[in-house]
Design a protein around this motif. Structure first.
Motif, PDB file in Angstrom:
ATOM      1  N   VAL A 187      -7.941  11.279  -1.422  1.00  0.00           N
ATOM      2  CA  VAL A 187      -7.679   9.902  -1.001  1.00  0.00           C
ATOM      3  C   VAL A 187      -8.736   9.483   0.006  1.00  0.00           C
ATOM      4  CG1 VAL A 187      -6.048   8.293   0.055  1.00  0.00           C
ATOM      5  CG2 VAL A 187      -5.184  10.167  -1.360  1.00  0.00           C
ATOM      6  N   GLN A 188      -9.513   8.504  -0.374  1.00  0.00           N
ATOM      7  CA  GLN A 188     -10.535   7.936   0.508  1.00  0.00           C
ATOM      8  C   GLN A 188     -10.082   6.551   0.935  1.00  0.00           C
ATOM      9  OE1 GLN A 188     -13.591   8.912   2.013  1.00  0.00           O
ATOM     10  NE2 GLN A 188     -15.234   7.974   0.814  1.00  0.00           N
ATOM     11  N   VAL A 189     -10.065   6.288   2.246  1.00  0.00           N
ATOM     12  CA  VAL A 189      -9.726   4.961   2.756  1.00  0.00           C
ATOM     13  C   VAL A 189     -11.002   4.131   2.816  1.00  0.00           C
ATOM     14  CG1 VAL A 189      -8.702   3.664   4.662  1.00  0.00           C
ATOM     15  CG2 VAL A 189      -7.812   5.935   4.056  1.00  0.00           C
ATOM     16  N   ALA A 190     -10.906   2.855   2.456  1.00  0.00           N
ATOM     17  CA  ALA A 190     -12.087   2.005   2.287  1.00  0.00           C
ATOM     18  C   ALA A 190     -12.672   1.503   3.608  1.00  0.00           C
ATOM     19  CB  ALA A 190     -11.748   0.828   1.375  1.00  0.00           C
ATOM     20  N   GLN A 191     -12.699   2.369   4.601  1.00  0.00           N
ATOM     21  CA  GLN A 191     -13.402   2.059   5.860  1.00  0.00           C
ATOM     22  C   GLN A 191     -14.843   2.533   5.691  1.00  0.00           C
ATOM     23  OE1 GLN A 191      -9.131   2.760   7.853  1.00  0.00           O
ATOM     24  NE2 GLN A 191     -10.789   3.835   8.868  1.00  0.00           N
ATOM     25  N   TRP A 192     -15.593   1.721   4.937  1.00  0.00           N
ATOM     26  CA  TRP A 192     -16.897   2.134   4.433  1.00  0.00           C
ATOM     27  C   TRP A 192     -17.987   2.219   5.495  1.00  0.00           C
ATOM     28  CZ3 TRP A 192     -20.076  -1.764   5.684  1.00  0.00           C
ATOM     29  CH2 TRP A 192     -19.558  -3.069   5.711  1.00  0.00           C
ATOM     30  N   GLN A 193     -17.712   1.691   6.687  1.00  0.00           N
ATOM     31  CA  GLN A 193     -18.712   1.812   7.751  1.00  0.00           C
ATOM     32  C   GLN A 193     -19.008   3.279   8.052  1.00  0.00           C
ATOM     33  OE1 GLN A 193     -17.584  -2.290  10.179  1.00  0.00           O
ATOM     34  NE2 GLN A 193     -16.873  -0.353  10.956  1.00  0.00           N
ATOM     35  N   HIS A 199       0.807  -1.225   0.000  1.00  0.00           N
ATOM     36  CA  HIS A 199       0.000   0.000   0.000  1.00  0.00           C
ATOM     37  C   HIS A 199       0.838   1.272   0.000  1.00  0.00           C
ATOM     38  CE1 HIS A 199      -3.876  -2.060   1.730  1.00  0.00           C
ATOM     39  NE2 HIS A 199      -3.478  -2.563   0.579  1.00  0.00           N
ATOM     40  N   CYS A 200       1.897   1.297   0.782  1.00  0.00           N
ATOM     41  CA  CYS A 200       2.679   2.524   0.941  1.00  0.00           C
ATOM     42  C   CYS A 200       3.269   2.973  -0.391  1.00  0.00           C
ATOM     43  CB  CYS A 200       3.782   2.316   1.972  1.00  0.00           C
ATOM     44  SG  CYS A 200       4.820   3.773   2.260  1.00  0.00           S
ATOM     45  N   LEU A 201       3.986   2.092  -1.063  1.00  0.00           N
ATOM     46  CA  LEU A 201       4.594   2.439  -2.344  1.00  0.00           C
ATOM     47  C   LEU A 201       3.538   2.833  -3.371  1.00  0.00           C
ATOM     48  CD1 LEU A 201       7.357  -0.296  -2.716  1.00  0.00           C
ATOM     49  CD2 LEU A 201       7.741   2.169  -2.826  1.00  0.00           C
ATOM     50  N   GLN A 202       2.486   2.044  -3.476  1.00  0.00           N
ATOM     51  CA  GLN A 202       1.514   2.265  -4.537  1.00  0.00           C
ATOM     52  C   GLN A 202       0.695   3.531  -4.318  1.00  0.00           C
ATOM     53  OE1 GLN A 202      -0.325  -1.630  -4.506  1.00  0.00           O
ATOM     54  NE2 GLN A 202       0.986  -2.344  -6.163  1.00  0.00           N
ATOM     55  N   LEU A 203       0.319   3.817  -3.073  1.00  0.00           N
ATOM     56  CA  LEU A 203      -0.446   5.039  -2.837  1.00  0.00           C
ATOM     57  C   LEU A 203       0.409   6.282  -3.074  1.00  0.00           C
ATOM     58  CD1 LEU A 203      -3.166   5.969  -0.449  1.00  0.00           C
ATOM     59  CD2 LEU A 203      -1.090   7.331  -0.285  1.00  0.00           C
ATOM     60  N   ILE A 204       1.623   6.281  -2.568  1.00  0.00           N
ATOM     61  CA  ILE A 204       2.491   7.452  -2.753  1.00  0.00           C
ATOM     62  C   ILE A 204       2.824   7.648  -4.225  1.00  0.00           C
ATOM     63  CG2 ILE A 204       4.763   8.419  -2.252  1.00  0.00           C
ATOM     64  CD1 ILE A 204       4.533   7.270   0.563  1.00  0.00           C
ATOM     65  N   ASP A 205       3.112   6.550  -4.934  1.00  0.00           N
ATOM     66  CA  ASP A 205       3.381   6.660  -6.367  1.00  0.00           C
ATOM     67  C   ASP A 205       2.156   7.164  -7.127  1.00  0.00           C
ATOM     68  OD1 ASP A 205       5.971   5.814  -6.034  1.00  0.00           O
ATOM     69  OD2 ASP A 205       5.643   3.780  -6.798  1.00  0.00           O
ATOM     70  N   ALA A 206       0.975   6.729  -6.719  1.00  0.00           N
ATOM     71  CA  ALA A 206      -0.249   7.178  -7.386  1.00  0.00           C
ATOM     72  C   ALA A 206      -0.473   8.673  -7.182  1.00  0.00           C
ATOM     73  CB  ALA A 206      -1.451   6.383  -6.871  1.00  0.00           C
ATOM     74  N   CYS A 207      -0.275   9.140  -5.961  1.00  0.00           N
ATOM     75  CA  CYS A 207      -0.430  10.578  -5.688  1.00  0.00           C
ATOM     76  C   CYS A 207       0.593  11.389  -6.486  1.00  0.00           C
ATOM     77  CB  CYS A 207      -0.273  10.853  -4.199  1.00  0.00           C
ATOM     78  SG  CYS A 207      -1.654  10.277  -3.179  1.00  0.00           S
ATOM     79  N   ALA A 208       1.828  10.890  -6.543  1.00  0.00           N
ATOM     80  CA  ALA A 208       2.875  11.582  -7.299  1.00  0.00           C
ATOM     81  C   ALA A 208       2.550  11.616  -8.787  1.00  0.00           C
ATOM     82  CB  ALA A 208       4.227  10.914  -7.064  1.00  0.00           C
ATOM     83  N   ALA A 209       1.797  10.616  -9.263  1.00  0.00           N
ATOM     84  CA  ALA A 209       1.401  10.552 -10.669  1.00  0.00           C
ATOM     85  C   ALA A 209       0.113  11.331 -10.937  1.00  0.00           C
ATOM     86  CB  ALA A 209       1.229   9.096 -11.088  1.00  0.00           C
ATOM     87  N   GLU A 210      -0.321  12.112  -9.951  1.00  0.00           N
ATOM     88  CA  GLU A 210      -1.495  12.987 -10.089  1.00  0.00           C
ATOM     89  C   GLU A 210      -2.804  12.207 -10.185  1.00  0.00           C
ATOM     90  OE1 GLU A 210      -1.570  16.527 -10.022  1.00  0.00           O
ATOM     91  OE2 GLU A 210       0.427  16.114  -9.205  1.00  0.00           O
ATOM     92  N   LYS A 211      -2.871  11.055  -9.528  1.00  0.00           N
ATOM     93  CA  LYS A 211      -4.112  10.289  -9.479  1.00  0.00           C
ATOM     94  C   LYS A 211      -4.786  10.467  -8.124  1.00  0.00           C
ATOM     95  CE  LYS A 211      -2.451   8.355 -13.283  1.00  0.00           C
ATOM     96  NZ  LYS A 211      -2.793   8.868 -14.622  1.00  0.00           N
ATOM     97  N   ASP A 212      -6.107  10.502  -8.109  1.00  0.00           N
ATOM     98  CA  ASP A 212      -6.847  10.376  -6.857  1.00  0.00           C
ATOM     99  C   ASP A 212      -6.947   8.890  -6.522  1.00  0.00           C
ATOM    100  OD1 ASP A 212      -7.354  13.169  -6.585  1.00  0.00           O
ATOM    101  OD2 ASP A 212      -8.953  13.002  -8.086  1.00  0.00           O
ATOM    102  N   VAL A 213      -7.098   8.582  -5.229  1.00  0.00           N
ATOM    103  CA  VAL A 213      -6.937   7.185  -4.806  1.00  0.00           C
ATOM    104  C   VAL A 213      -8.039   6.745  -3.849  1.00  0.00           C
ATOM    105  CG1 VAL A 213      -5.347   5.490  -3.812  1.00  0.00           C
ATOM    106  CG2 VAL A 213      -4.426   7.518  -4.948  1.00  0.00           C
ATOM    107  N   PHE A 214      -8.557   5.540  -4.103  1.00  0.00           N
ATOM    108  CA  PHE A 214      -9.432   4.822  -3.175  1.00  0.00           C
ATOM    109  C   PHE A 214      -8.589   3.681  -2.640  1.00  0.00           C
ATOM    110  CE2 PHE A 214     -12.825   1.895  -1.913  1.00  0.00           C
ATOM    111  CZ  PHE A 214     -13.809   2.752  -1.425  1.00  0.00           C
TER     112      PHE A 214
END
Length: 384
Positions: free
Chosen positions: A108-114, A67-82
């Motif tokens: 960035v939304q974390v999937a704590q959908w409750q 998660h750490c690598l992929q989320l940070i890389d996604a943000c750096a690539a200008e993507k919004d993230v779920f």
């Protein structure tokens, strides 16, 4: 696939790409989508997907250690993230990711959908109303009845179509073993944190939300492999953790032997106040009063889909850019992931641990060594 299905219920969302290190899964998911007249591109390396200009948002639903690598890389690539929960497989990674989300300013939304499900929102609003009186004790638990031993099996060659080196990523090198792969990765410290960070993140999140709590001051934990002592899992099948937040305490319990949990509920959260106790789980909520101090509230059933509403909330904010409207911003996901890791750290250290917020370390050296992971196979912790 559950996250994607929920997102596709929002009319503006199109699935333009899928990425997986297992071609078998990738081809199956593509076939599922083709039936819906959706024809995504396929990638085997998430970095190539992030370079795709047609991708605006990404869903990070990989094993926790990625998660750490992929989320940070996604943000750096200008993507919004779920991003799936727990947000990270360590305390340090969660802190690092929090800095990255602040730096890049992406949604960035974390999937704590409750947090999006109405009966959870109603129950937490009742806690905040003060009607329970002073709440000094809370509980969260998961009694995972029906679990079976995970048989010890030999290592085998990597299955055809699987890029196992990419699956391992920053985790320690280990021969392929099906017990450590799809789904079952949850029971091995290299990739995840067992029930504490699987179910615990969802349920403890409600305690933190209801009590408006920060970081625990201290934690002690006990547990082990009592139910299936000789099976393949590393993480405990029975665990109890006691948290001190300064003005209230919380207990976490999980048990993989039985489904009859506290208050007769397999899983749940309890807010125990002077005037009564509020009980809450995914099926509904109720209030049991102390004698003559509060009116009882009968069981109120859940009537909606938390995941569907969570996905819709995410897309709403992607469009509006009003970050305060996110039902589970990254900071909230990081807070509960860190709290859950505290419980595992206390168990593995074998001592009561106290957290020094300023120094970001514990009073016990063995516990502090578990704060920051070591990355392997040429992968490096991101620099933010």
């Amino acid at each position: 696939m559950a996250n994607l299905t929920a997102l596709l219920k929002v009319p503006e969302v199109e699935c333009v790409a899928l990425c997986d290190i297992d071609e078998n899964i990738l081809n199956q998911r593509k076939a599922d989508l083709v039936k819906l007249n959706i024809k995504p591109k396929l990638y085997g390396d998430y970095r190539r997907l992030l370079a795709d200009k047609n991708v605006d948002i990404v869903v990070v639903a990989t094993p926790d250690h990625w998660h750490c690598l992929q989320l940070i890389d996604a943000c750096a690539a200008e993507k919004d993230v779920f991003c799936e929960k727990p947000v990270a497989n360590s305390i340090y990674e969660a802190q690092l990711m929090n800095k990255a989300v602040e730096r890049y300013g992406k949604v960035v939304q974390v999937a704590q959908w409750q947090r999006s499900q109405q009966h959870f929102r109603d129950a937490i609003a009742f806690v905040h109303s003060g009607k329970l009186g002073k709440v000094s004790s809370t509980k969260a638990w998961m009694y995972r009845g029906g679990s079976k031993a995970l048989p010890v099996v030999s290592n085998t060659p990597v299955p055809v179509g699987v890029n196992y080196d990419m699956w391992l990523g920053p985790a320690k090198k280990h021969p392929f073993n099906k017990n450590r792969f799809h789904y079952e990765f949850r029971w091995f410290w290299d990739y995840a944190g067992g029930l504490m960070t699987d179910w615990g993140v969802h349920l403890i999140d409600m305690v933190l939300m209801g009590m408006k709590a920060g970081t625990p001051k201290s934690v002690m934990a006990t547990g082990g492999k009592y139910v299936f002592p000789s099976d393949a899992r590393e993480t405990p099948d029975i665990q109890t953790a006691l948290y001190d937040f300064g003005n209230f305490q919380m207990t976490w319990e999980h048990n993989m032997a039985t489904g009859v949990g506290l208050y007769g509920m397999q899983h749940g959260i309890a807010f125990i106040g002077e005037n009564g106790t509020l009980l809450l789980n995914r099926q509904g909520w109720e209030v049991k009063p102390e004698k003559d101090k509060l009116e009882a509230l009968p069981w109120s059933k859940s009537v909606d889909s938390g995941l569907d509403k969570h996905a819709a909330n995410f897309i709403d904010v992607v469009k509006s850019r009003k970050m305060n409207d996110l039902n589970c911003p990254f900071e909230a996901g990081a807070k509960v992931a860190i709290a859950s890791h505290f419980g595992n750290v206390a168990l593995r250290a074998g001592e009561k641990i106290y957290w020094d917020e300023a120094k970001s370390k514990f009073n016990v050296e063995k516990a502090t060594r578990l704060v920051k992971p070591v990355y392997h196979n040429g992968w490096k912790l991101p620099i933010v």
